[in-house]
Design a protein around this motif. Structure first.
Motif, PDB file in Angstrom:
ATOM      1  N   LEU A  50       0.825  -1.201   0.000  1.00  0.00           N
ATOM      2  CA  LEU A  50       0.000   0.000   0.000  1.00  0.00           C
ATOM      3  C   LEU A  50       0.866   1.261   0.000  1.00  0.00           C
ATOM      4  O   LEU A  50       0.568   2.231  -0.702  1.00  0.00           O
ATOM      5  CB  LEU A  50      -0.953  -0.010   1.203  1.00  0.00           C
TER       6      LEU A  50
ATOM      7  N   GLU B  69       1.948   2.068  -3.391  1.00  0.00           N
ATOM      8  CA  GLU B  69       0.847   2.564  -4.228  1.00  0.00           C
ATOM      9  C   GLU B  69       0.467   4.011  -3.919  1.00  0.00           C
ATOM     10  O   GLU B  69      -0.047   4.712  -4.791  1.00  0.00           O
ATOM     11  CB  GLU B  69      -0.385   1.675  -4.060  1.00  0.00           C
ATOM     12  N   LEU B  70       0.704   4.456  -2.699  1.00  0.00           N
ATOM     13  CA  LEU B  70       0.302   5.798  -2.291  1.00  0.00           C
ATOM     14  C   LEU B  70       1.431   6.800  -2.497  1.00  0.00           C
ATOM     15  O   LEU B  70       2.586   6.525  -2.164  1.00  0.00           O
ATOM     16  CB  LEU B  70      -0.123   5.803  -0.822  1.00  0.00           C
TER      17      LEU B  70
ATOM     18  N   GLN C  70      -0.729  11.867  -1.116  1.00  0.00           N
ATOM     19  CA  GLN C  70      -1.880  11.134  -0.577  1.00  0.00           C
ATOM     20  C   GLN C  70      -1.701  10.863   0.914  1.00  0.00           C
ATOM     21  O   GLN C  70      -2.655  10.959   1.684  1.00  0.00           O
ATOM     22  CB  GLN C  70      -2.078   9.814  -1.327  1.00  0.00           C
TER      23      GLN C  70
ATOM     24  N   GLN D 181      -6.323   2.486   3.546  1.00  0.00           N
ATOM     25  CA  GLN D 181      -6.864   2.102   2.245  1.00  0.00           C
ATOM     26  C   GLN D 181      -7.714   3.223   1.641  1.00  0.00           C
ATOM     27  O   GLN D 181      -7.776   3.386   0.427  1.00  0.00           O
ATOM     28  CB  GLN D 181      -7.722   0.831   2.353  1.00  0.00           C
TER      29      GLN D 181
ATOM     30  N   LYS E 226      -6.396   5.685  -1.067  1.00  0.00           N
ATOM     31  CA  LYS E 226      -6.261   5.311  -2.476  1.00  0.00           C
ATOM     32  C   LYS E 226      -7.288   6.038  -3.340  1.00  0.00           C
ATOM     33  O   LYS E 226      -7.020   6.352  -4.498  1.00  0.00           O
ATOM     34  CB  LYS E 226      -6.392   3.801  -2.655  1.00  0.00           C
TER      35      LYS E 226
END
Length: 166
Positions: free
Chosen positions: A31, A34-35, A39, A161, A164
């Motif tokens: 995660l 991905e961030l 963010q 989460q 995202k």
């Protein structure tokens, strides 16, 4: 002298707990990749903690496992801003990039220490319980420390989460 030895069932339990820890840390690592830093600077929901704070908080809670298992903390400087102080009252002491590095450092070193603990040691008392209390509550052992942190990581993983979509 009789040597303590764990049963096959206890070995399975140890594996299950350590696998769960590794899975949750791996999910959080994924995660984080991905961030973006931007963010992580946002609140996970209006009026809630920011991603950067939760990253620091989880790093600190992982770091707090070390002394309970008999090792020295790797990032004690994170305790005050990410546990004793709320996100809204905390000055950003580190950048997102620096906190990402702290997370990697702490979790990598923790995994190395965890991997070196013998099966018998997992069922010994952790450092925050007295010998007398441990006799009454043997479930308060080193393995239970890791198990409790698995659910903590999972809880905050669920919160992060939401970033995202933001």
């Amino acid at each position: 002298m009789i040597e303590n030895s764990v049963t096959k069932q206890q070995e399975v339990i140890i594996k299950m707990v350590l696998d769960a820890w590794h899975l949750k840390v791996s999910q959080f690592d994924k995660l984080l990749v991905e961030l973006s830093d931007e963010q992580l600077l946002k609140e996970v929901a209006p009026g809630r903690n920011r991603g950067i704070y939760l990253l620091g908080h989880l790093t600190t809670l992982a770091d707090s496992i070390f002394p309970l298992l008999g090792f020295e903390k790797q990032a004690p400087h994170l305790w005050k801003p990410f546990v004793q102080t709320s996100d809204k009252d905390s000055a950003d002491v580190l950048t997102v990039a620096e906190l990402r590095q702290e997370w990697i450092k702490v979790t990598t070193m923790l995994w190395e220490k965890i991997a070196a603990i013998s099966s018998n040691e997992w069922f010994e008392r952790h450092s925050a319980i007295s010998e007398e209390d441990f006799l009454k509550e043997p479930h308060r052992n080193k393995l239970n420390i890791v198990l409790s942190r698995v659910s903590h990581v999972d809880y905050h993983l669920g919160q992060i989460q939401f970033l995202k979509a933001r």
